[in-house]
Design a protein around this motif. Sequence first.
Motif, PDB file in Angstrom:
ATOM      1  N   THR A   1       0.809  -1.220   0.000  1.00  0.00           N
ATOM      2  CA  THR A   1       0.000   0.000   0.000  1.00  0.00           C
ATOM      3  C   THR A   1       0.843   1.270   0.000  1.00  0.00           C
ATOM      4  O   THR A   1       0.373   2.320  -0.426  1.00  0.00           O
ATOM      5  CB  THR A   1      -0.939   0.029   1.224  1.00  0.00           C
ATOM      6  OG1 THR A   1      -0.153  -0.050   2.422  1.00  0.00           O
ATOM      7  CG2 THR A   1      -1.932  -1.118   1.182  1.00  0.00           C
ATOM      8  N   ASP A   2       2.102   1.190   0.482  1.00  0.00           N
ATOM      9  CA  ASP A   2       2.967   2.376   0.451  1.00  0.00           C
ATOM     10  C   ASP A   2       3.720   2.514  -0.861  1.00  0.00           C
ATOM     11  O   ASP A   2       4.587   3.370  -1.006  1.00  0.00           O
ATOM     12  CB  ASP A   2       3.956   2.354   1.620  1.00  0.00           C
ATOM     13  CG  ASP A   2       4.897   1.155   1.588  1.00  0.00           C
ATOM     14  OD1 ASP A   2       4.733   0.285   0.699  1.00  0.00           O
ATOM     15  OD2 ASP A   2       5.788   1.086   2.457  1.00  0.00           O
TER      16      ASP A   2
ATOM     17  N   VAL B   1      -3.292   0.592  -4.481  1.00  0.00           N
ATOM     18  CA  VAL B   1      -4.209  -0.546  -4.402  1.00  0.00           C
ATOM     19  C   VAL B   1      -3.912  -1.632  -5.427  1.00  0.00           C
ATOM     20  O   VAL B   1      -4.500  -2.714  -5.376  1.00  0.00           O
ATOM     21  CB  VAL B   1      -5.676  -0.096  -4.564  1.00  0.00           C
ATOM     22  CG1 VAL B   1      -6.133   0.667  -3.347  1.00  0.00           C
ATOM     23  CG2 VAL B   1      -5.874   0.713  -5.838  1.00  0.00           C
ATOM     24  N   GLY B   2      -3.007  -1.366  -6.357  1.00  0.00           N
ATOM     25  CA  GLY B   2      -2.727  -2.392  -7.354  1.00  0.00           C
ATOM     26  C   GLY B   2      -1.633  -1.975  -8.302  1.00  0.00           C
ATOM     27  O   GLY B   2      -1.120  -0.848  -8.247  1.00  0.00           O
TER      28      GLY B   2
ATOM     29  N   VAL C   1      -1.304   1.966  -9.104  1.00  0.00           N
ATOM     30  CA  VAL C   1      -2.571   2.693  -9.049  1.00  0.00           C
ATOM     31  C   VAL C   1      -2.912   2.976  -7.593  1.00  0.00           C
ATOM     32  O   VAL C   1      -2.937   2.054  -6.767  1.00  0.00           O
ATOM     33  CB  VAL C   1      -3.715   1.881  -9.694  1.00  0.00           C
ATOM     34  CG1 VAL C   1      -5.009   2.686  -9.679  1.00  0.00           C
ATOM     35  CG2 VAL C   1      -3.352   1.462 -11.105  1.00  0.00           C
ATOM     36  N   ALA C   2      -3.179   4.254  -7.262  1.00  0.00           N
ATOM     37  CA  ALA C   2      -3.570   4.645  -5.913  1.00  0.00           C
ATOM     38  C   ALA C   2      -5.083   4.835  -5.833  1.00  0.00           C
ATOM     39  O   ALA C   2      -5.758   4.986  -6.851  1.00  0.00           O
ATOM     40  CB  ALA C   2      -2.857   5.931  -5.500  1.00  0.00           C
ATOM     41  N   THR C   3      -5.614   4.857  -4.610  1.00  0.00           N
ATOM     42  CA  THR C   3      -7.062   4.961  -4.440  1.00  0.00           C
ATOM     43  C   THR C   3      -7.623   6.277  -4.946  1.00  0.00           C
ATOM     44  O   THR C   3      -8.804   6.365  -5.282  1.00  0.00           O
ATOM     45  CB  THR C   3      -7.453   4.793  -2.964  1.00  0.00           C
ATOM     46  OG1 THR C   3      -6.797   5.800  -2.182  1.00  0.00           O
ATOM     47  CG2 THR C   3      -7.092   3.420  -2.461  1.00  0.00           C
TER      48      THR C   3
ATOM     49  N   LEU D   1     -13.346  12.035  -7.047  1.00  0.00           N
ATOM     50  CA  LEU D   1     -13.945  10.753  -7.382  1.00  0.00           C
ATOM     51  C   LEU D   1     -15.157  10.473  -6.509  1.00  0.00           C
ATOM     52  O   LEU D   1     -15.163  10.776  -5.315  1.00  0.00           O
ATOM     53  CB  LEU D   1     -12.928   9.622  -7.201  1.00  0.00           C
ATOM     54  CG  LEU D   1     -11.624   9.729  -7.987  1.00  0.00           C
ATOM     55  CD1 LEU D   1     -10.740   8.522  -7.686  1.00  0.00           C
ATOM     56  CD2 LEU D   1     -11.884   9.841  -9.472  1.00  0.00           C
ATOM     57  N   ASN D   2     -16.169   9.872  -7.119  1.00  0.00           N
ATOM     58  CA  ASN D   2     -17.343   9.458  -6.363  1.00  0.00           C
ATOM     59  C   ASN D   2     -17.036   8.264  -5.461  1.00  0.00           C
ATOM     60  O   ASN D   2     -17.678   8.065  -4.427  1.00  0.00           O
ATOM     61  CB  ASN D   2     -18.477   9.088  -7.314  1.00  0.00           C
ATOM     62  CG  ASN D   2     -18.989  10.281  -8.076  1.00  0.00           C
ATOM     63  OD1 ASN D   2     -18.941  11.413  -7.588  1.00  0.00           O
ATOM     64  ND2 ASN D   2     -19.468  10.045  -9.292  1.00  0.00           N
ATOM     65  N   ALA D   3     -16.059   7.463  -5.874  1.00  0.00           N
ATOM     66  CA  ALA D   3     -15.683   6.271  -5.111  1.00  0.00           C
ATOM     67  C   ALA D   3     -14.198   6.017  -5.330  1.00  0.00           C
ATOM     68  O   ALA D   3     -13.636   6.413  -6.352  1.00  0.00           O
ATOM     69  CB  ALA D   3     -16.515   5.068  -5.558  1.00  0.00           C
ATOM     70  N   PRO D   4     -13.534   5.367  -4.395  1.00  0.00           N
ATOM     71  CA  PRO D   4     -12.093   5.147  -4.533  1.00  0.00           C
ATOM     72  C   PRO D   4     -11.754   4.178  -5.666  1.00  0.00           C
ATOM     73  O   PRO D   4     -12.538   3.287  -5.995  1.00  0.00           O
ATOM     74  CB  PRO D   4     -11.689   4.564  -3.173  1.00  0.00           C
ATOM     75  CG  PRO D   4     -12.940   3.954  -2.642  1.00  0.00           C
ATOM     76  CD  PRO D   4     -14.051   4.837  -3.113  1.00  0.00           C
ATOM     77  N   MET D   5     -10.558   4.355  -6.224  1.00  0.00           N
ATOM     78  CA  MET D   5     -10.070   3.441  -7.239  1.00  0.00           C
ATOM     79  C   MET D   5      -9.704   2.108  -6.588  1.00  0.00           C
ATOM     80  O   MET D   5      -9.221   2.062  -5.448  1.00  0.00           O
ATOM     81  CB  MET D   5      -8.846   4.041  -7.924  1.00  0.00           C
ATOM     82  CG  MET D   5      -8.724   3.661  -9.385  1.00  0.00           C
ATOM     83  SD  MET D   5     -10.047   4.370 -10.402  1.00  0.00           S
ATOM     84  CE  MET D   5      -9.561   6.078 -10.470  1.00  0.00           C
TER      85      MET D   5
END
Length: 766
Positions: A693-694, A719-720, A733-735, A756-760
């Motif tokens: 995550t970092d 997140v990925g 890719v970050a949230t 963003l309406n929702a996190p990535m």
Amino acid sequence: MSKGRQAVSRRQGSGRVTPSKLRRTAVIAVDGVLAVGTGALGGLFATGTASAVAPTPGWTGLQAPLPTAPDAPGTNPTATMYQESCSSPVTCVDVGFYEDGSSTAHALLETYSGGSWTALEAPLPSDAAPAGFSKALGASCAVDGSCIAVGEYGTTAGGDAAFIDTLSGGHWGILEAPLPSDAATGASAGAFLKSVDCTSASSCTAVGSYRNTGGSEVGFIDTLVSGHWSSQVAPQPAGAAGSTVTVLESVSCPSVGACAAGGFYENASSHFEGDLLSQSANGSWTAQDAPLPADAAIGTSAESLIGNTNVAPQAVSCGPTSCEAVGLYVDTSGKGRGLLERLSGGAWSATESPQPPNAAPESDQDTQLTAASCTFDGCVATGLYQDAAMGQRALIDTVNAAGVATATEGPQPSDAATGSSVHAALDAVSCLSLNQCAAVGSYVNGAGRTIALIDSLSAGTWSDMAAAIPSGAASGSSARSELTSVSSPPGGGAVQAGGDFNDGSGNQQGLLHSYTPTEGYWTNASDGGVFSYNAVFHGSAGSLRLNAPVVGMAATPGDGGYWEVATDGGIFNYGDAHFYGSTGSLHLNAPVVGMAATPDGAGYWLVASDGGIFNYGDAQFYGSAGSIHLNKPVVGMAATPDGKGYWLVASDGGIFTYGDAVFQGSAGSIHLNKPVVGMAADATGLGYWLVATDGGIFTYGDAVFQGSAGGIHLNKPVVGMLSTFDGAGYWLVATDGGIFSYGDAGFQGSAGSLHLNAPMVGGAPT
């Protein structure tokens, strides 16, 4: 059977969506609202290299290098490439021959690795004549680092023999091909292997012809099983003469123990007939006459050739459920017609090749098919036909999964000759699906020069281009080039092609052509919104009411489509990504946390946090962690390049391997600053990366560390990760939608500066 294992289901999951119309625009959608698709710089920190730059997309051509020993090429050499095979975007083999100063042909092996080609004169068995000829005729690479090349050579006794060269551990080893027990020896020996197909490093089938002690030319089959080659006489159709000619030209094996082969034989009336072989589940082979359409000539006028040996060696190709053999037949008026032979349900059937509307009237037709490529959704065959103006045009036949064939004229560049001077043909084709193909051959331009031709299929449309020729090529009246082989590796990405061209001195040199795809990627949010960057937007679940949040996505080869997956296992499919099933209507022991697609885009796996695996389409179940106690939950998965295995990764960095996925190491035994959230496999399948995550990166196997975000302050957690087609770079890719690019992963844009309406939650590369 693990707790996560479920039988393939055809039921519609809660996430099932079929868009009514594809959106092919440069915009993105967030919860159904349009937003800027590229150029948002928030979240970009390229700390791995001075600059993350994508490789230049498109086709490039170069002169094939030639060996300098043991037989140096002549001052005026002749060289050409016959067949190509790529196991990944970064590993390929192309085979052919070159001539020395005495005009003697020597088998040529060209190996593509590390972004460049190296040449080797094929090693030959100890009985090879010191000044004898040799040619490499066929090649197959099942996995990276493991390839087979076959061909023929002259012996010290004055005969001809077949050879098998094996690439393993970076070195080519040699084997004199085994022959049936009745093979002639000494100066009477005459054998060659023309085609080979490998389903794994330890399972291959090769076909050709040998001379027996009675003086007959007989087809034979060599088979590799568990490291040992054995040989058998190919069965002959009932109509074959006792002392005659039988040659097997091509073989295709979609799985271990399931193959089809094609060739020709001479009947008792000294006429050639088509010869088709198929292998049953128990490993036995059967042969039959190639069935012919109703208007085929019979008796002394009958003739059928499966695979035109003067044009292209590949003539049989198999997909998961059917095979297609292509060639020509002669009708009752003596005209050549294209022939399509289909193997389905254990039986071969024949149809005449359809032709485009501008084909010549039946009395003037001259059509033949010379190559085929079959995938999960059908087959594509290529060749040539005669038009109404008596010109020769390139032919593309598409056979769908139901066996229905349609014809398309292979497009030519704008400088192509017109009228009766038209002269074009497509000699080889390689497809990932009926939406992604590359076909190669040649055409004649208005000045009467033969020019290498590349036709590409993408998103249902064929496009053309004249192949770029290396510097130093002949110009004017001496200009000539053609491409005769092509290979598209599993999963898409780079394409490689081979052939020959005339240099400035008028010598025929080998030609190697490489295609680099355009880099792009999608990211997606937990509400199903999809963001596209240098990639086609096909739709999203962003405007739908979801039963459960989206947790990941996977893409088909190229930029044709993608799936999104929710925690309940519901699947949302867009573009050319088909729905093959979901767990959306099932009770799960643990939520789904990710997915991976098969290389051909005809299936996918879902993985749950308990390590349970759910497989759909052509994705095979190779095992799961669903029945074992895990120290930490599984957070993601990655498939091997050939789709015959996969890795699972847990939040503590533990790795679980299944199928042909090789364990290269894990972070499961070390103290992590932050939990692992994802992984990606490199192009070879011999390495992988883990990401925390970092933004910290952990590399294993031959996966190269290109940099990380582990030492910088992040606005939001990673997140990925996504890898580039050649494995020489990756994106994180970050949230908040921020993108971090490293190696040759070019920055194409991010959502880091958007609300963003929702996190990535993840993404997928094109």
